[in-house]
Design a protein around this motif. Structure first.
Motif, PDB file in Angstrom:
ATOM      1  N   GLY A 294      20.407 -14.065  30.812  1.00 23.78           N
ATOM      2  CA  GLY A 294      19.030 -14.289  31.243  1.00 23.78           C
ATOM      3  C   GLY A 294      18.849 -15.549  32.061  1.00 23.78           C
ATOM      4  O   GLY A 294      17.716 -15.929  32.366  1.00 23.78           O
ATOM      5  N   SER A 295      19.951 -16.195  32.450  1.00 15.90           N
ATOM      6  CA  SER A 295      19.884 -17.421  33.258  1.00 15.90           C
ATOM      7  C   SER A 295      19.870 -17.093  34.748  1.00 15.90           C
ATOM      8  O   SER A 295      20.371 -16.049  35.185  1.00 15.90           O
ATOM      9  CB  SER A 295      21.083 -18.322  32.964  1.00 15.90           C
ATOM     10  OG  SER A 295      21.078 -18.770  31.640  1.00 15.90           O
ATOM     11  N   LEU A 296      19.300 -18.007  35.522  1.00 16.46           N
ATOM     12  CA  LEU A 296      19.338 -17.901  36.976  1.00 16.46           C
ATOM     13  C   LEU A 296      20.528 -18.691  37.509  1.00 16.46           C
ATOM     14  O   LEU A 296      20.874 -19.743  36.972  1.00 16.46           O
ATOM     15  CB  LEU A 296      18.056 -18.466  37.598  1.00 16.46           C
ATOM     16  CG  LEU A 296      16.728 -17.828  37.172  1.00 16.46           C
ATOM     17  CD1 LEU A 296      15.572 -18.495  37.915  1.00 16.46           C
ATOM     18  CD2 LEU A 296      16.727 -16.334  37.407  1.00 16.46           C
ATOM     19  N   VAL A 297      21.132 -18.172  38.565  1.00 13.44           N
ATOM     20  CA  VAL A 297      22.201 -18.889  39.258  1.00 13.44           C
ATOM     21  C   VAL A 297      21.874 -18.875  40.745  1.00 13.44           C
ATOM     22  O   VAL A 297      21.887 -17.816  41.385  1.00 13.44           O
ATOM     23  CB  VAL A 297      23.580 -18.253  39.022  1.00 13.44           C
ATOM     24  CG1 VAL A 297      24.659 -19.023  39.797  1.00 13.44           C
ATOM     25  CG2 VAL A 297      23.926 -18.206  37.544  1.00 13.44           C
ATOM     26  N   MET A 298      21.532 -20.039  41.279  1.00  7.32           N
ATOM     27  CA  MET A 298      21.295 -20.168  42.715  1.00  7.32           C
ATOM     28  C   MET A 298      22.647 -20.386  43.382  1.00  7.32           C
ATOM     29  O   MET A 298      23.314 -21.408  43.163  1.00  7.32           O
ATOM     30  CB  MET A 298      20.341 -21.315  42.998  1.00  7.32           C
ATOM     31  CG  MET A 298      18.929 -21.095  42.483  1.00  7.32           C
ATOM     32  SD  MET A 298      17.999 -19.876  43.429  1.00  7.32           S
ATOM     33  CE  MET A 298      17.334 -20.913  44.732  1.00  7.32           C
ATOM     34  N   ALA A 299      23.066 -19.395  44.201  1.00  6.93           N
ATOM     35  CA  ALA A 299      24.451 -19.331  44.659  1.00  6.93           C
ATOM     36  C   ALA A 299      24.811 -20.303  45.757  1.00  6.93           C
ATOM     37  O   ALA A 299      25.986 -20.476  46.067  1.00  6.93           O
ATOM     38  CB  ALA A 299      24.768 -17.909  45.114  1.00  6.93           C
ATOM     39  N   GLY A 300      23.830 -20.969  46.369  1.00  7.98           N
ATOM     40  CA  GLY A 300      24.128 -21.911  47.438  1.00  7.98           C
ATOM     41  C   GLY A 300      23.458 -21.502  48.737  1.00  7.98           C
ATOM     42  O   GLY A 300      23.090 -20.341  48.936  1.00  7.98           O
ATOM     43  N   ALA A 301      23.305 -22.453  49.630  1.00  7.28           N
ATOM     44  CA  ALA A 301      22.556 -22.224  50.870  1.00  7.28           C
ATOM     45  C   ALA A 301      23.356 -21.401  51.868  1.00  7.28           C
ATOM     46  O   ALA A 301      24.559 -21.591  52.041  1.00  7.28           O
ATOM     47  CB  ALA A 301      22.158 -23.555  51.490  1.00  7.28           C
ATOM     48  N   ALA A 302      22.647 -20.483  52.548  1.00  8.08           N
ATOM     49  CA  ALA A 302      23.274 -19.663  53.579  1.00  8.08           C
ATOM     50  C   ALA A 302      23.140 -20.292  54.966  1.00  8.08           C
ATOM     51  O   ALA A 302      23.844 -19.902  55.896  1.00  8.08           O
ATOM     52  CB  ALA A 302      22.660 -18.269  53.585  1.00  8.08           C
ATOM     53  N   THR A 303      22.227 -21.258  55.102  1.00 10.52           N
ATOM     54  CA  THR A 303      22.042 -21.978  56.369  1.00 10.52           C
ATOM     55  C   THR A 303      21.726 -23.439  56.047  1.00 10.52           C
ATOM     56  O   THR A 303      21.627 -23.817  54.883  1.00 10.52           O
ATOM     57  CB  THR A 303      20.883 -21.407  57.209  1.00 10.52           C
ATOM     58  OG1 THR A 303      19.631 -21.815  56.635  1.00 10.52           O
ATOM     59  CG2 THR A 303      20.937 -19.892  57.302  1.00 10.52           C
ATOM     60  N   ALA A 304      21.511 -24.218  57.069  1.00 13.21           N
ATOM     61  CA  ALA A 304      21.065 -25.598  56.884  1.00 13.21           C
ATOM     62  C   ALA A 304      19.626 -25.599  56.360  1.00 13.21           C
ATOM     63  O   ALA A 304      18.914 -24.600  56.453  1.00 13.21           O
ATOM     64  CB  ALA A 304      21.144 -26.359  58.199  1.00 13.21           C
ATOM     65  N   ALA A 305      19.214 -26.737  55.797  1.00 15.42           N
ATOM     66  CA  ALA A 305      17.868 -26.874  55.254  1.00 15.42           C
ATOM     67  C   ALA A 305      16.887 -27.271  56.350  1.00 15.42           C
ATOM     68  O   ALA A 305      17.268 -27.862  57.366  1.00 15.42           O
ATOM     69  CB  ALA A 305      17.851 -27.913  54.146  1.00 15.42           C
ATOM     70  N   GLU A 306      15.600 -26.942  56.130  1.00 11.06           N
ATOM     71  CA  GLU A 306      14.541 -27.302  57.063  1.00 11.06           C
ATOM     72  C   GLU A 306      13.474 -28.102  56.326  1.00 11.06           C
ATOM     73  O   GLU A 306      13.072 -27.757  55.215  1.00 11.06           O
ATOM     74  CB  GLU A 306      13.906 -26.053  57.666  1.00 11.06           C
ATOM     75  CG  GLU A 306      14.787 -25.328  58.671  1.00 11.06           C
ATOM     76  CD  GLU A 306      14.872 -26.039  60.014  1.00 11.06           C
ATOM     77  OE1 GLU A 306      13.914 -26.762  60.359  1.00 11.06           O
ATOM     78  OE2 GLU A 306      15.891 -25.864  60.713  1.00 11.06           O
ATOM     79  N   ALA A 307      13.012 -29.195  56.959  1.00  7.31           N
ATOM     80  CA  ALA A 307      11.975 -30.038  56.365  1.00  7.31           C
ATOM     81  C   ALA A 307      10.653 -29.279  56.267  1.00  7.31           C
ATOM     82  O   ALA A 307      10.329 -28.445  57.128  1.00  7.31           O
ATOM     83  CB  ALA A 307      11.799 -31.305  57.194  1.00  7.31           C
ATOM     84  N   LEU A 308       9.880 -29.584  55.215  1.00  6.71           N
ATOM     85  CA  LEU A 308       8.602 -28.922  54.980  1.00  6.71           C
ATOM     86  C   LEU A 308       7.439 -29.855  55.306  1.00  6.71           C
ATOM     87  O   LEU A 308       7.564 -31.073  55.183  1.00  6.71           O
ATOM     88  CB  LEU A 308       8.511 -28.470  53.524  1.00  6.71           C
ATOM     89  CG  LEU A 308       9.564 -27.460  53.072  1.00  6.71           C
ATOM     90  CD1 LEU A 308       9.412 -27.153  51.588  1.00  6.71           C
ATOM     91  CD2 LEU A 308       9.480 -26.177  53.898  1.00  6.71           C
ATOM     92  N   HIS A 309       6.314 -29.260  55.677  1.00  3.37           N
ATOM     93  CA  HIS A 309       5.106 -30.042  55.974  1.00  3.37           C
ATOM     94  C   HIS A 309       3.893 -29.302  55.431  1.00  3.37           C
ATOM     95  O   HIS A 309       3.927 -28.078  55.235  1.00  3.37           O
ATOM     96  CB  HIS A 309       4.968 -30.264  57.478  1.00  3.37           C
ATOM     97  CG  HIS A 309       4.865 -28.992  58.273  1.00  3.37           C
ATOM     98  ND1 HIS A 309       5.959 -28.362  58.803  1.00  3.37           N
ATOM     99  CD2 HIS A 309       3.793 -28.216  58.609  1.00  3.37           C
ATOM    100  CE1 HIS A 309       5.580 -27.268  59.434  1.00  3.37           C
ATOM    101  NE2 HIS A 309       4.270 -27.157  59.331  1.00  3.37           N
ATOM    102  N   PRO A 310       2.805 -30.016  55.158  1.00  7.63           N
ATOM    103  CA  PRO A 310       1.598 -29.369  54.628  1.00  7.63           C
ATOM    104  C   PRO A 310       1.124 -28.247  55.540  1.00  7.63           C
ATOM    105  O   PRO A 310       1.096 -28.387  56.760  1.00  7.63           O
ATOM    106  CB  PRO A 310       0.582 -30.509  54.576  1.00  7.63           C
ATOM    107  CG  PRO A 310       1.413 -31.743  54.434  1.00  7.63           C
ATOM    108  CD  PRO A 310       2.637 -31.479  55.266  1.00  7.63           C
TER     109      PRO A 310
END
Length: 255
Positions: A220-236
């Motif tokens: 029943g645990s979640l496993v986040m497998a890792g990023a498929a691309t680079a990350a993008e900064a977020l804004h309001p």
């Protein structure tokens, strides 16, 4: 080498709670990878003591290029808690974060306890479902700069996650297209093959790392497998979505 694990762990916990960045510890205090994980566990104990519940693990450095860049030969990993889970299609309060960024990911849901190293052939048998997901990473360090030891101590920048619709189609994970959009504009495109060639390999490596740490991951645990691309900064106000071919879409709006 002797370091004050409790002090560093407490400082990282407070930085996350108050959304206030701090300076890297490694620039003034040298510590090993083993000690970094000790700091990580000590920092997480503050969360558990306040009632947060562990719901799974996240994996980092699932790109071979990233491993080479950072001089490591295996993944790094951190913990996920229930307070990190954001609603799919919902509103994400950016004030909770310091400098949040979004990464498109594959999320697994386990159906059996992982208490030993798994082979690639066994991996799918331990899973209940898979979903498109978005991880919100947020380093607690100033200017998003850190060493390998720093980021491990900081729970590998674990901060938030949004999980889309669940599927049992694990075959869809083989080189599936991944699209990250912000405000409808395509900002990152990649493939699930960027995650160690196949996301199931992340589960295999996670089982090995957990076994070395003598930790069992409950069913029943979640496993986040890792990023498929680079990350993008977020804004309001940003509308963020991730689409994985054959799996579907996950999305949220920043406020």
């Amino acid at each position: 080498m002797s370091i004050d694990i409790a002090r560093i762990a407490s400082a990282l916990d407070q930085a996350a709670r108050k959304a206030e960045p701090l300076a890297q510890f490694s620039t003034s205090t040298a510590f090993s990878l083993e000690q970094a994980y000790q700091i990580q566990r000590a920092s997480m104990q503050h969360r558990y003591a306040d009632g947060e519940r562990m719901i799974g693990v996240k994996l980092g450095f699932t790109s071979r290029a990233k491993m080479i860049q950072m001089g490591v030969d295996s993944l790094i990993w951190g913990w996920l808690t229930d307070t990190m889970l954001e609603e799919d299609g919902g509103l994400v309060q950016l004030k909770r974060y310091i400098h949040p960024r979004a990464e498109p990911e594959v999320c697994f849901l386990t159906r059996r306890t992982i208490d030993r190293p798994l082979t690639l052939l066994e991996a799918a048998d331990y899973l209940e479902a898979v979903a498109p997901a978005i991880e919100i990473i947020d380093s607690r360090y100033q200017a998003f700069k850190f060493s390998l030891e720093d980021v491990i101590a900081d729970n590998c920048s674990s901060s938030g996650l949004v999980v889309g619709p669940w599927s049992r189609d694990f075959a869809a994970l083989d080189n599936a297209g991944v699209l990250l959009r912000i405000d409808g504009r395509l900002v990152q495109a990649g493939s699930t093959a960027a995650i160690l060639g196949h996301p199931l390999r992340s589960l295999v490596q996670a089982s090995q790392l957990l076994s070395r740490a003598e930790i069992a991951l409950p069913a029943g645990s979640l496993v986040m497998a890792g990023a498929a691309t680079a990350a993008e900064a977020l804004h309001p106000g940003a509308h963020v979505s991730v689409e994985i071919a054959g799996l579907g879409e996950s999305r949220f709006t920043c406020v």
